[in-house]
Design a protein around this motif. Structure first.
Motif, PDB file in Angstrom:
ATOM      1  N   MET A 148      63.692  63.626  72.932  1.00  0.00           N
ATOM      2  CA  MET A 148      63.304  63.070  74.222  1.00  0.00           C
ATOM      3  C   MET A 148      63.164  64.193  75.236  1.00  0.00           C
ATOM      4  O   MET A 148      63.918  65.157  75.228  1.00  0.00           O
ATOM      5  CB  MET A 148      64.340  62.066  74.709  1.00  0.00           C
ATOM      6  N   THR A 149      62.200  64.048  76.095  1.00  0.00           N
ATOM      7  CA  THR A 149      61.939  65.055  77.119  1.00  0.00           C
ATOM      8  C   THR A 149      62.120  64.426  78.481  1.00  0.00           C
ATOM      9  O   THR A 149      61.253  63.667  78.945  1.00  0.00           O
ATOM     10  CB  THR A 149      60.498  65.583  76.986  1.00  0.00           C
ATOM     11  N   PHE A 150      63.233  64.713  79.090  1.00  0.00           N
ATOM     12  CA  PHE A 150      63.504  64.129  80.393  1.00  0.00           C
ATOM     13  C   PHE A 150      63.034  65.067  81.502  1.00  0.00           C
ATOM     14  O   PHE A 150      63.233  66.280  81.429  1.00  0.00           O
ATOM     15  CB  PHE A 150      64.992  63.841  80.548  1.00  0.00           C
ATOM     16  N   THR A 151      62.410  64.473  82.504  1.00  0.00           N
ATOM     17  CA  THR A 151      61.883  65.218  83.642  1.00  0.00           C
ATOM     18  C   THR A 151      62.600  64.767  84.904  1.00  0.00           C
ATOM     19  O   THR A 151      62.739  63.559  85.139  1.00  0.00           O
ATOM     20  CB  THR A 151      60.371  64.933  83.800  1.00  0.00           C
ATOM     21  N   ALA A 152      63.034  65.704  85.720  1.00  0.00           N
ATOM     22  CA  ALA A 152      63.653  65.349  87.005  1.00  0.00           C
ATOM     23  C   ALA A 152      62.571  64.832  87.947  1.00  0.00           C
ATOM     24  O   ALA A 152      61.560  65.508  88.182  1.00  0.00           O
ATOM     25  CB  ALA A 152      64.360  66.559  87.597  1.00  0.00           C
ATOM     26  N   VAL A 153      62.751  63.623  88.452  1.00  0.00           N
ATOM     27  CA  VAL A 153      61.716  63.017  89.301  1.00  0.00           C
ATOM     28  C   VAL A 153      62.198  62.759  90.725  1.00  0.00           C
ATOM     29  O   VAL A 153      61.382  62.560  91.624  1.00  0.00           O
ATOM     30  CB  VAL A 153      61.195  61.699  88.690  1.00  0.00           C
ATOM     31  N   ALA A 154      63.513  62.729  90.928  1.00  0.00           N
ATOM     32  CA  ALA A 154      64.049  62.443  92.261  1.00  0.00           C
ATOM     33  C   ALA A 154      65.538  62.761  92.236  1.00  0.00           C
ATOM     34  O   ALA A 154      66.096  63.110  91.184  1.00  0.00           O
ATOM     35  CB  ALA A 154      63.826  60.972  92.627  1.00  0.00           C
ATOM     36  N   THR A 155      66.163  62.641  93.381  1.00  0.00           N
ATOM     37  CA  THR A 155      67.617  62.845  93.452  1.00  0.00           C
ATOM     38  C   THR A 155      68.273  61.580  93.987  1.00  0.00           C
ATOM     39  O   THR A 155      67.636  60.762  94.670  1.00  0.00           O
ATOM     40  CB  THR A 155      67.969  64.041  94.353  1.00  0.00           C
ATOM     41  N   LEU A 205      66.591  61.746  86.037  1.00  0.00           N
ATOM     42  CA  LEU A 205      65.646  62.225  85.029  1.00  0.00           C
ATOM     43  C   LEU A 205      65.046  61.041  84.284  1.00  0.00           C
ATOM     44  O   LEU A 205      65.740  60.062  83.989  1.00  0.00           O
ATOM     45  CB  LEU A 205      66.339  63.164  84.037  1.00  0.00           C
ATOM     46  N   VAL A 206      63.766  61.165  83.984  1.00  0.00           N
ATOM     47  CA  VAL A 206      63.042  60.094  83.305  1.00  0.00           C
ATOM     48  C   VAL A 206      62.326  60.674  82.088  1.00  0.00           C
ATOM     49  O   VAL A 206      61.727  61.753  82.172  1.00  0.00           O
ATOM     50  CB  VAL A 206      62.019  59.440  84.263  1.00  0.00           C
ATOM     51  N   ASP A 207      62.403  59.952  80.975  1.00  0.00           N
ATOM     52  CA  ASP A 207      61.676  60.360  79.771  1.00  0.00           C
ATOM     53  C   ASP A 207      60.286  59.728  79.813  1.00  0.00           C
ATOM     54  O   ASP A 207      60.066  58.616  79.337  1.00  0.00           O
ATOM     55  CB  ASP A 207      62.430  59.914  78.518  1.00  0.00           C
ATOM     56  N   LEU A 208      59.353  60.470  80.384  1.00  0.00           N
ATOM     57  CA  LEU A 208      58.006  59.937  80.611  1.00  0.00           C
ATOM     58  C   LEU A 208      57.200  59.806  79.323  1.00  0.00           C
ATOM     59  O   LEU A 208      56.219  59.074  79.267  1.00  0.00           O
ATOM     60  CB  LEU A 208      57.252  60.852  81.586  1.00  0.00           C
ATOM     61  N   GLU A 209      57.624  60.499  78.297  1.00  0.00           N
ATOM     62  CA  GLU A 209      56.843  60.499  77.049  1.00  0.00           C
ATOM     63  C   GLU A 209      57.237  59.376  76.103  1.00  0.00           C
ATOM     64  O   GLU A 209      56.559  59.141  75.104  1.00  0.00           O
ATOM     65  CB  GLU A 209      57.005  61.849  76.338  1.00  0.00           C
ATOM     66  N   VAL A 248      58.064  50.823  81.164  1.00  0.00           N
ATOM     67  CA  VAL A 248      59.344  51.251  81.753  1.00  0.00           C
ATOM     68  C   VAL A 248      59.866  52.406  80.897  1.00  0.00           C
ATOM     69  O   VAL A 248      59.533  52.513  79.715  1.00  0.00           O
ATOM     70  CB  VAL A 248      60.369  50.104  81.828  1.00  0.00           C
ATOM     71  N   TYR A 249      60.687  53.244  81.503  1.00  0.00           N
ATOM     72  CA  TYR A 249      61.082  54.494  80.862  1.00  0.00           C
ATOM     73  C   TYR A 249      62.594  54.669  80.894  1.00  0.00           C
ATOM     74  O   TYR A 249      63.253  54.221  81.837  1.00  0.00           O
ATOM     75  CB  TYR A 249      60.427  55.679  81.580  1.00  0.00           C
ATOM     76  N   PRO A 250      63.126  55.370  79.883  1.00  0.00           N
ATOM     77  CA  PRO A 250      64.560  55.683  79.900  1.00  0.00           C
ATOM     78  C   PRO A 250      64.900  56.581  81.097  1.00  0.00           C
ATOM     79  O   PRO A 250      64.115  57.466  81.453  1.00  0.00           O
ATOM     80  CB  PRO A 250      64.781  56.447  78.585  1.00  0.00           C
TER      81      PRO A 250
END
Ligand code: FES
Length: 109
Positions: free
Chosen positions: A1-8, A96-100, A85-87
């Motif tokens: 899984m590739t999690f991306t920081a999207v907000a705080t 962090l959100v796993d957009l993939e 919807v995403y993890p």
């Protein structure tokens, strides 16, 4: 899984969706949990982040379809298609959100 920081976390208020335009997401803090849903209604393609949150669902402001924050499935008409919807994972103060890897939501209402 590739999690991306999207907000705080400090950007979020409970039950007030936060639009993250860069990733076309709405982030929601609800009942002590965090959710990430594609920020486009599957019916009229307007921003879900403009809608209200209640009982683990986000309501489209335009025609009132409600989408389950956990599955993206529509809970009432007029929408019939699910929204991705995403993890979500919290690390420190980062959201962090796993957009993939959207959560499977192929079942329709
Ligand atoms: S645009 Fe969202 S329910 Fe119609």
């Amino acid at each position: 899984m590739t999690f991306t920081a999207v907000a705080t976390l400090d950007e979020l208020t409970a039950d007030v969706p936060l639009a993250v335009d860069e990733h076309q997401l709405a982030i929601v803090a609800h009942q002590g949990e965090y959710f990430a849903i594609h920020n486009l209604c599957s019916h009229g393609r307007v921003a879900l982040s403009e809608g209200d949150v209640e009982d683990y669902a986000i309501e489209c402001y335009l025609h009132g379809s409600r989408f389950d924050l956990r599955s993206g499935r529509p809970l009432c008409l007029p929408a019939t298609q699910a929204v991705p919807v995403y993890p979500v994972r919290i690390e420190g103060t980062d959201i962090l959100v796993d957009l993939e890897h959207p959560i499977q939501n192929t079942q329709e209402s």
